[in-house]
Design an enzyme around this catalytic site. Structure first.
Site, short mmCIF file in Angstrom:
data_model
loop_
_atom_site.label_atom_id
_atom_site.label_comp_id
_atom_site.label_asym_id
_atom_site.label_seq_id
_atom_site.Cartn_x
_atom_site.Cartn_y
_atom_site.Cartn_z
N THR A 114 35.39 -68.56 -34.68
CA THR A 114 35.70 -69.98 -34.84
C THR A 114 35.34 -70.82 -33.60
O THR A 114 35.43 -72.04 -33.63
CB THR A 114 37.21 -70.20 -35.13
OG1 THR A 114 37.95 -69.65 -34.03
CG2 THR A 114 37.63 -69.51 -36.41
N VAL A 171 30.78 -70.80 -29.41
CA VAL A 171 29.71 -69.80 -29.45
C VAL A 171 29.76 -69.01 -30.76
O VAL A 171 28.72 -68.77 -31.39
CB VAL A 171 29.79 -68.85 -28.24
CG1 VAL A 171 28.79 -67.71 -28.36
CG2 VAL A 171 29.56 -69.61 -26.93
N ARG A 182 45.82 -66.82 -35.20
CA ARG A 182 45.89 -68.23 -35.61
C ARG A 182 44.87 -68.58 -36.70
O ARG A 182 45.12 -69.38 -37.58
CB ARG A 182 45.67 -69.12 -34.39
CG ARG A 182 46.39 -70.43 -34.41
CD ARG A 182 46.14 -71.23 -33.13
NE ARG A 182 44.73 -71.27 -32.78
CZ ARG A 182 44.22 -70.77 -31.65
NH1 ARG A 182 44.99 -70.22 -30.75
NH2 ARG A 182 42.92 -70.85 -31.40
N SER A 183 43.69 -67.96 -36.61
CA SER A 183 42.62 -68.30 -37.56
C SER A 183 42.56 -67.34 -38.75
O SER A 183 41.79 -67.57 -39.69
CB SER A 183 41.27 -68.31 -36.84
OG SER A 183 41.24 -69.30 -35.84
N CYS A 185 25.48 -67.95 -19.32
CA CYS A 185 24.53 -68.92 -19.89
C CYS A 185 23.54 -69.47 -18.85
O CYS A 185 22.33 -69.52 -19.09
CB CYS A 185 25.27 -70.06 -20.55
SG CYS A 185 26.62 -70.74 -19.56
N SER A 214 30.28 -77.81 -22.99
CA SER A 214 30.47 -76.82 -24.06
C SER A 214 30.57 -75.41 -23.49
O SER A 214 31.09 -74.52 -24.16
CB SER A 214 29.34 -76.91 -25.09
OG SER A 214 28.09 -76.84 -24.44
N LYS A 260 28.42 -65.32 -10.48
CA LYS A 260 27.78 -64.74 -11.67
C LYS A 260 26.27 -64.96 -11.58
O LYS A 260 25.48 -64.03 -11.81
CB LYS A 260 28.30 -65.42 -12.95
CG LYS A 260 29.69 -65.03 -13.39
CD LYS A 260 30.02 -65.78 -14.71
CE LYS A 260 31.43 -66.31 -14.71
NZ LYS A 260 31.68 -67.31 -15.78
N HIS A 283 22.36 -76.91 -20.59
CA HIS A 283 22.43 -76.93 -19.13
C HIS A 283 21.06 -77.31 -18.55
O HIS A 283 20.03 -76.86 -19.05
CB HIS A 283 22.77 -75.54 -18.57
CG HIS A 283 24.13 -75.04 -18.92
ND1 HIS A 283 25.15 -75.85 -19.36
CD2 HIS A 283 24.66 -73.78 -18.86
CE1 HIS A 283 26.23 -75.12 -19.57
NE2 HIS A 283 25.96 -73.86 -19.28
#
Lengths: 355, 355
Positions: A17, A20, A45-46, A134, A164, A225, A254
């Site tokens: 959900t 990504v 929850r989902s 990313c 995002s 990273k 990005h």
């Protein structure tokens, strides 16, 4: 839309959900992977909600160790703690995990893979494959063709990262803050720059030089990273890499200014452009006279890495500058993960029932 | 508010209705400069309108050569073509011009001044003094104290520049585009990235790697300004400087990631922080544990240059990274211009009627 096969892969997506996860589903639908069954997993929850995949509704289940029985490939993007707990369970049940979190990226036994760069590392997997950060993915995809041709000594990157990367709620926060500022109200940030950190700052019409938590060396975890993952993916611990990561008020994609020093002397910027124009997964957008260069607004929703503004450093013969843009949720996450799954199949590394 | 003196300076501001001009007026009001009379100048379009200065209304006049008769100091910020035409006329009539455009910056006979860096260059003026480019000013203000202490070999800067650098209409364009995007409408850009260039791109929720026009070497004019002006202001043609300039959806205050290599070895980041904490016009905001670092939203409206995220490059002993933020309309333009006027007076370089 993928046609569900009577023979093929049983695929699970954990965190289906999220920003990504929803895109993993879309990328899977657009992939030639033979998907026989689809298992959407998420938090409690989902659970019970439905998602559409391959023209059919599938009920979201709460992820637990036994969810992975019979699963061939499991794509994880539900946060590091979920991966730490459940990825080994999935692998123990025979699934190959492609994990989009930072949980296992620096583990020696876990390949960290950008298919255009180090596909062969997949042969070393032990059930878990890590999808890089990313901002790292788009950079190494752009740099690998240059390294292959000329060698690479040094990288200094500054990022212009979309919200995002901090999840769907951060995107909503930017929207709400933008509305507030435009209406003369004071925004009330609760998530950015880092959900789990002490202070939160306005992102709308602002830049925040913090992505993820600060480390003891005063670099952020995001910066470390980029430094450590780049060396691992490019399999070169002598490569000099440094990064400054900045969040900008952009929803998706990005941007990165990338300074490099190559080994070979006498190379012209036009040669680098030629190489990148033929590189897999890379699109050259570099025509200053026509004002052609990559921009986040153009890259959003596309799978490629866009490179432009390529020019030689005025003072350093082997130094070049690039501007690299890509959809952080696609090549930076969902697409790279699905692409790894495709390569696993192509390389004969997935065993599944073809009967 | 400045008290108008019976003896003192006759000051003109050319382009008084613009984003920078309005701030020149405010900075003059807050300055101890003894202003006897104020002459607001602009284009024909604005002539006849009134502005408040020193508690009094002044009628805007259309700028022409004779406007400058009797003027002691003229601050110009009405575009390069206006400066090219009228600044020499003003100087010929005895005014000292402080010009905020790029018209004369690289002229040998024109000092290019950031008071914290090269105040003494003012002694060489011949009637025109150039105010450097906004993105250059904040960078050299942060770098000069470091250079003084340790020497400086190399600078690589990536900018995160606010739209106000392109004027008041560009700020309005960002606001209107942001509203459009948030309401699901397609923005219709007409100004950014560069008013006079062929194509215009959406700025809202986007980054545009073009500020000013492209040059034959594929750098933009903004990037070449940063390169050439930095060498001139720091009076070091051997200094290696490179720049990539990117516009971000921020209204006011530029951010910059600045990589430097210093001459001296064995310097620790904490020593650089100490030096900057004592530097004139610079405010150190660098406490990662407390999430303290400069941000455009905090710097807007302030006169100082804010520096943070100072850390050593992981692979280069003499390499350091900084994050520099300042209000591009104040220290980057209006305040630096007024500051130059103040220094001219302090150095005895302005002759005016004290009788």
């Amino acid at each position: 839309m993928v046609l569900l096969k009577t023979e093929g892969l049983n695929v699970a997506v954990v965190g289906v959900t999220g920003a990504v996860g929803t895109r993993m589903l879309k990328m899977l639908e657009g992939s030639p992977l033979p998907v026989k069954s689809f298992l959407p997993l998420a938090s409690k929850r989902s659970a019970g909600k439905k998602v559409l995949f391959g023209g059919k509704e599938w009920v979201i289940e709460e992820a637990n160790p036994d969810s992975f029985t019979g699963i061939d490939i499991a794509l994880f993007s539900a946060g590091g703690s979920v991966s730490k707990q459940l990825a080994p369970e999935a692998a123990a049940r025979g699934a190959i995990v492609v994990d989009n979190t930072s949980a296992f990226r620096m583990d020696k036994d876990v390949p960290l893979v950008v298919p255009e760069v180090n596909e062969k590392a997949l042969f070393q997997h032990h059930g878990i494959i890590a999808n890089p950060n990313c901002s790292t993915i788009q950079m190494v995809a752009a740099l690998e063709p240059i390294r292959k041709a000329y060698g690479l000594k040094r990288v200094i990157v500054s990022t212009y990262q979309a919200v995002s990367g901090a999840g769907a709620k951060a995107m909503l926060e930017l929207e709400n803050e933008s509305k507030a500022v435009l209406e003369g109200r004071v925004p009330e940030p609760e998530i950015l720059p880092v959900k789990g950190d002490k202070k939160h700052y306005q992102m709308a019409f602002n830049c925040i030089p913090q992505i993820d938590l600060f480390q003891p060396n005063d670099f952020t975890f995001e910066e470390m990273k980029m430094i450590n993952e780049t060396k691992k993916i490019m399999d070169d611990q002598t490569l000099k890499v440094s990064a400054t990561c900045v969040r900008v008020p952009v929803e998706i994609s990005h941007g990165e200014t990338v300074y490099i020093e190559i080994e070979k002397s006498g190379v012209d910027a036009s040669e680098i452009k030629n190489i990148l124009s033929d590189a897999p997964g890379v699109v050259l957008q570099d025509d200053p006279a026509q004002q052609i260069y990559p921009m986040p607004a153009d890259a959003a929703g596309k799978k490629e890495v866009f490179v432009g503004r390529i020019r030689r450093d005025p003072d350093i013969e082997n130094g070049f500058h690039l501007w690299v843009v890509s959809d952080n949720l696609l090549k930076g996450a969902a697409w790279n993960s699905v692409q790894i799954a495709e390569r696993l199949l192509k390389l004969g590394l997935v065993k599944f029932d073809r009967a």
